[in-house]
Design a protein around this motif. Structure first.
Motif, PDB file in Angstrom:
ATOM      1  N   UNK A 244       0.734  -1.291  -0.556  1.00 48.48           N
ATOM      2  CA  UNK A 244      -0.320   0.263   0.039  1.00 48.48           C
ATOM      3  C   UNK A 244       0.803   0.945  -0.187  1.00 48.48           C
ATOM      4  N   UNK A 245       0.227   2.435  -0.545  1.00 46.60           N
ATOM      5  CA  UNK A 245       1.783   3.213  -0.835  1.00 46.60           C
ATOM      6  C   UNK A 245       1.042   4.555   0.051  1.00 46.60           C
ATOM      7  N   UNK A 246       1.159   3.956   1.417  1.00 46.19           N
ATOM      8  CA  UNK A 246       1.316   4.955   2.781  1.00 46.19           C
ATOM      9  C   UNK A 246       2.857   4.890   3.936  1.00 46.19           C
ATOM     10  N   UNK A 247       2.545   4.340   4.786  1.00 47.58           N
ATOM     11  CA  UNK A 247       3.333   4.011   5.663  1.00 47.58           C
ATOM     12  C   UNK A 247       4.046   2.905   5.478  1.00 47.58           C
ATOM     13  N   UNK A 248       4.389   1.726   4.798  1.00 50.66           N
ATOM     14  CA  UNK A 248       4.432   0.738   4.304  1.00 50.66           C
ATOM     15  C   UNK A 248       5.434   0.564   3.502  1.00 50.66           C
ATOM     16  N   UNK A 249       4.879   1.475   2.159  1.00 51.90           N
ATOM     17  CA  UNK A 249       5.981   2.092   1.570  1.00 51.90           C
ATOM     18  C   UNK A 249       6.554   2.974   1.403  1.00 51.90           C
ATOM     19  N   UNK A 250       7.066   3.817   3.149  1.00 52.52           N
ATOM     20  CA  UNK A 250       8.075   5.023   2.843  1.00 52.52           C
ATOM     21  C   UNK A 250       8.647   3.867   4.060  1.00 52.52           C
ATOM     22  N   UNK A 251       8.609   3.167   4.790  1.00 51.95           N
ATOM     23  CA  UNK A 251       9.214   1.785   5.165  1.00 51.95           C
ATOM     24  C   UNK A 251      10.162   1.129   4.745  1.00 51.95           C
ATOM     25  N   UNK A 252      10.213   0.714   3.412  1.00 55.14           N
ATOM     26  CA  UNK A 252      10.466   0.110   2.794  1.00 55.14           C
ATOM     27  C   UNK A 252      11.601   0.559   2.267  1.00 55.14           C
ATOM     28  N   UNK A 253      11.178   2.300   1.100  1.00 50.98           N
ATOM     29  CA  UNK A 253      12.130   2.780   0.919  1.00 50.98           C
ATOM     30  C   UNK A 253      13.115   3.452   2.009  1.00 50.98           C
ATOM     31  N   UNK A 254      12.816   3.598   2.706  1.00 47.25           N
ATOM     32  CA  UNK A 254      13.536   4.120   4.330  1.00 47.25           C
ATOM     33  C   UNK A 254      14.570   2.862   4.972  1.00 47.25           C
ATOM     34  N   UNK A 255      14.153   1.583   4.424  1.00 48.04           N
ATOM     35  CA  UNK A 255      15.504   0.705   4.786  1.00 48.04           C
ATOM     36  C   UNK A 255      16.158   0.449   3.741  1.00 48.04           C
ATOM     37  N   UNK A 256      15.717   0.241   2.763  1.00 45.60           N
ATOM     38  CA  UNK A 256      16.421   0.448   1.717  1.00 45.60           C
ATOM     39  C   UNK A 256      17.439   0.760   1.435  1.00 45.60           C
ATOM     40  N   UNK A 257      17.506   2.492   1.360  1.00 46.44           N
ATOM     41  CA  UNK A 257      18.275   3.451   1.739  1.00 46.44           C
ATOM     42  C   UNK A 257      19.126   3.093   2.859  1.00 46.44           C
ATOM     43  N   UNK A 258      18.588   2.612   4.525  1.00 46.49           N
ATOM     44  CA  UNK A 258      19.593   2.180   5.671  1.00 46.49           C
ATOM     45  C   UNK A 258      20.830   1.126   4.745  1.00 46.49           C
ATOM     46  N   UNK A 259      20.579  -0.146   4.499  1.00 42.72           N
ATOM     47  CA  UNK A 259      20.391  -0.963   3.863  1.00 42.72           C
ATOM     48  C   UNK A 259      21.702  -1.063   3.077  1.00 42.72           C
ATOM     49  N   UNK A 260      21.624  -0.139   1.770  1.00 44.66           N
ATOM     50  CA  UNK A 260      22.229   0.616   0.916  1.00 44.66           C
ATOM     51  C   UNK A 260      23.475   1.037   1.418  1.00 44.66           C
ATOM     52  N   UNK A 261      22.888   2.321   2.644  1.00 47.22           N
ATOM     53  CA  UNK A 261      23.790   3.125   2.890  1.00 47.22           C
ATOM     54  C   UNK A 261      25.158   1.639   3.402  1.00 47.22           C
ATOM     55  N   UNK A 262      24.909   1.258   4.656  1.00 42.29           N
ATOM     56  CA  UNK A 262      25.714   0.218   5.994  1.00 42.29           C
ATOM     57  C   UNK A 262      26.464  -0.127   4.922  1.00 42.29           C
ATOM     58  N   UNK A 263      25.831  -0.903   3.866  1.00 45.53           N
ATOM     59  CA  UNK A 263      26.814  -1.994   2.561  1.00 45.53           C
ATOM     60  C   UNK A 263      28.127  -1.155   2.227  1.00 45.53           C
ATOM     61  N   UNK A 264      27.282   0.095   1.501  1.00 43.97           N
ATOM     62  CA  UNK A 264      28.475   1.150   1.016  1.00 43.97           C
ATOM     63  C   UNK A 264      29.659   1.553   2.307  1.00 43.97           C
ATOM     64  N   UNK A 265      28.988   1.803   3.071  1.00 52.09           N
ATOM     65  CA  UNK A 265      30.108   2.400   3.804  1.00 52.09           C
ATOM     66  C   UNK A 265      31.114   0.865   4.295  1.00 52.09           C
TER      67      UNK A 265
END
Length: 270
Positions: A244-265
């Motif tokens: 659903x395009x609400x808090x679910x989508x926001x949380x997934x996008x944020x989690x991907x940003x966090x995961x990619x940032x962690x692995x980039x570091x």
């Protein structure tokens, strides 16, 4: 020269502090999304799948000439690395969040260094000398970490303001869920500690394969595949897969940003 060396030494510390702050936001957002009906198993699948796609782009575009050919042995190692570090750990963490709260999640994270120390001693990666002050301090810190986690998980406390029988029953149910969540967090901490210990015992990032970003990409991909298999067994409702395009989508996008940032570091400072 001294200032430059000091700043270089501070980069890993700053990265870890930044990732802790991002993780707090991730757990809090995921709890908010779960409270609105998002399934935690499906959440893990979605963000691992999307993160693997994003991580593969720099891996194959910028590192295709720098990495050696991949072998079947490499894929097997990537698959095994994905089990404790991704599939098991992540599903247990977010299952624990669904039962309890982000506060308990981070209170229980103090078990990770304790479990890592105990596993390192068990596998003879760490020397334990009862006469050494260094070993005594580590052992004392381990006991304090485990004791604190047990107190946070098991101590329910009295209900505030009394309340009716029905409200007290609700509090007891909530306390039981809190304990279940704590057990999942403890299991996740043990899984992550085992992953850290395996990396020290057989460091695939340094000796098994030289391209860190490639390893991270495939481990994330296998984590998504393994999590999908778990979700297909655990989740019977097909509507749970609808995003659903609400808090679910926001949380997934944020989690991907966090995961990619962690692995980039990780790729940068390794």
């Amino acid at each position: 020269m001294g200032m430059k060396a000091w700043l270089s030494g501070m980069v890993p510390i700053a990265a870890m502090v930044m990732m802790e702050c991002l993780d707090v936001g991730l757990i809090t957002l995921s709890k908010a999304a779960m409270s609105r009906g998002m399934n935690h198993f499906v959440f893990v699948v979605n963000y691992n799948a999307l993160a693997s796609l994003i991580l593969f782009l720099p891996s194959f575009i910028f590192h295709r000439t720098k990495r050696p050919p991949l072998t079947f042995s490499h894929f097997c190692k990537f698959f095994l690395l994905g089990l404790p570090g991704f599939t098991v750990m992540q599903n247990w963490v977010f299952t624990g969040v669904s039962y309890s709260s982000p506060t308990l999640c981070y209170a229980m994270s103090c078990l990770i260094p304790a479990f890592t120390f105990l596993l390192a001693v068990a596998f003879r990666l760490e020397d334990l000398d009862s006469r050494s002050s260094r070993s005594q301090i580590k052992f004392l810190g381990t006991l304090i970490s485990i004791s604190g986690a047990l107190i946070v998980t098991l101590y329910k406390g009295p209900p505030i303001g009394g309340g009716s029988i029905s409200s007290n029953n609700h509090l007891l149910k909530t306390a039981d869920n809190w304990v279940i969540g704590g057990l999942f967090f403890a299991a996740a901490g043990l899984s992550l500690s085992a992953w850290n210990t395996c990396q020290s015992k057989a460091p695939i990032l340094t000796s098994g394969y030289p391209s860190n970003i490639t390893v991270i990409s495939f481990v994330t991909l296998f984590g998504a595949i393994q999590s999908t298999a778990v979700s297909l067994i655990a989740v019977r409702d097909s509507n749970a897969w609808k995003l659903r395009p609400d808090i679910e989508l926001i949380s997934i996008i944020y989690s991907v940003r966090t995961l990619v940032s962690a692995f980039s570091w990780v790729a940068l400072i390794s």
